[in-house]
Design a protein around this motif. Structure first.
Motif, PDB file in Angstrom:
ATOM      1  N   SER A  32      58.959  61.714   6.149  1.00 39.34           N
ATOM      2  CA  SER A  32      58.742  60.935   7.376  1.00 39.34           C
ATOM      3  C   SER A  32      58.491  59.468   7.059  1.00 39.34           C
ATOM      4  N   GLU A  33      57.739  59.188   5.997  1.00 37.99           N
ATOM      5  CA  GLU A  33      57.484  57.804   5.618  1.00 37.99           C
ATOM      6  C   GLU A  33      58.749  57.103   5.157  1.00 37.99           C
ATOM      7  N   PRO A  63      57.521  56.240   9.975  1.00 39.55           N
ATOM      8  CA  PRO A  63      58.043  55.644   8.744  1.00 39.55           C
ATOM      9  C   PRO A  63      57.283  54.382   8.350  1.00 39.55           C
ATOM     10  N   TRP A  64      57.278  54.098   7.070  1.00 44.18           N
ATOM     11  CA  TRP A  64      56.678  52.866   6.552  1.00 44.18           C
ATOM     12  C   TRP A  64      57.572  51.704   6.942  1.00 44.18           C
ATOM     13  N   ASN A  83      50.376  48.037   6.368  1.00 49.32           N
ATOM     14  CA  ASN A  83      49.487  48.848   5.543  1.00 49.32           C
ATOM     15  C   ASN A  83      49.150  50.160   6.245  1.00 49.32           C
ATOM     16  N   ASP A  84      50.174  50.827   6.760  1.00 50.56           N
ATOM     17  CA  ASP A  84      49.998  52.154   7.340  1.00 50.56           C
ATOM     18  C   ASP A  84      51.293  52.945   7.151  1.00 50.56           C
ATOM     19  N   THR A 138      42.181  58.953   6.861  1.00 50.00           N
ATOM     20  CA  THR A 138      43.236  59.084   7.874  1.00 50.00           C
ATOM     21  C   THR A 138      44.369  59.952   7.350  1.00 50.00           C
ATOM     22  N   VAL A 139      44.806  59.693   6.131  1.00 48.44           N
ATOM     23  CA  VAL A 139      45.768  60.563   5.435  1.00 48.44           C
ATOM     24  C   VAL A 139      45.389  60.635   3.960  1.00 48.44           C
ATOM     25  N   TYR A 140      45.319  61.837   3.451  1.00 51.14           N
ATOM     26  CA  TYR A 140      45.116  62.081   2.022  1.00 51.14           C
ATOM     27  C   TYR A 140      46.422  62.693   1.531  1.00 51.14           C
TER      28      TYR A 140
END
Length: 222
Positions: free
Chosen positions: A146-147, A160-161, A175-176, A32-34
């Motif tokens: 962004s996270e 954002p986390w 967990n995303d 999904t994201v690397y």
């Protein structure tokens, strides 16, 4: 999660690599994201210079992109999610593939999520010795920013986390939207293993140690 983050404090468009110090990789492999961060740890500062933040890329595509970076020749090691030691759906282990394709040694050790969050949070804190935050991020690192909550994500539907809703909004972390943040936390958690003095006289002998500061671990260079 990272309420300390402020674009005007932590994002620095003038941030550049220091050619006298190595660059380390902070990696969270995934489909999904690397996420791959390029980081220098200098004199108590965390300098996030560049990133790869992509979706549905193969390992080889990520490696090729990493090698195309102008700072690639400065990379000397790094850290990867503990899951990088595991094979998934018959695919090779990412940590082994990185070494095979690049010769870069990566550290992969288990780390609690709360410890990862605290390490990043301390890096975001103010350093009274320099008069600025301990961490600076180049604006091209849009995934990490962004996270942290500093802007739109380069990935559709991401952001954002955050924590799960609960009492006072302090539930466990979701967990995303945490790929780059976790990768950075892994690197900071292994800093003492990575930053071993090479000689007693060279700049590359700088390393990070633990010191008490308001009851938390801090990052400081000798």
């Amino acid at each position: 999660i990272f309420h300390e983050f402020r674009n005007h404090i932590h994002v620095d468009s003038l941030l550049k690599e220091d050619k006298d110090y190595p660059v380390y990789l902070a990696i969270d492999p995934g489909d999904t994201v690397y996420s791959v961060l390029f980081v220098q740890l200098i004199g108590g500062e965390v300098r996030v210079l560049d990133e790869i933040y992509v979706s549905h890329w193969t390992h080889q595509q990520v490696v090729n992109e990493a090698k195309s970076k102008k700072i690639w020749k400065m990379v000397q090691g790094g850290a990867i999610d503990i899951a990088g030691k595991q094979a998934h759906m018959g695919m090779p282990r990412p940590i082994a593939e990185w070494y095979k394709d690049t010769g870069i040694h990566l550290i992969a050790r288990r780390q609690l999520v709360d410890d990862t969050i605290e390490l990043v949070r301390v890096a975001l804190s103010f350093n009274p010795d320099t008069g600025r935050a301990r961490m600076r991020i180049h604006p091209q690192c849009t995934g990490l920013i962004s996270e942290m909550g500093g802007g739109p994500s380069p990935m559709v539907g991401a952001g954002p986390w955050r924590r799960f809703e609960g009492k006072a909004g302090l539930g466990p972390p979701r967990n995303d939207d945490n790929h780059a943040c976790k990768a950075l936390g892994y690197l900071l958690g292994q800093k003492q293993s990575l930053l071993r003095p090479i000689t007693s006289t060279s700049k590359s002998a700088s390393y990070f140690v633990k010191e008490p500061w308001n009851g938390s671990e801090v990052l400081s260079g000798n």
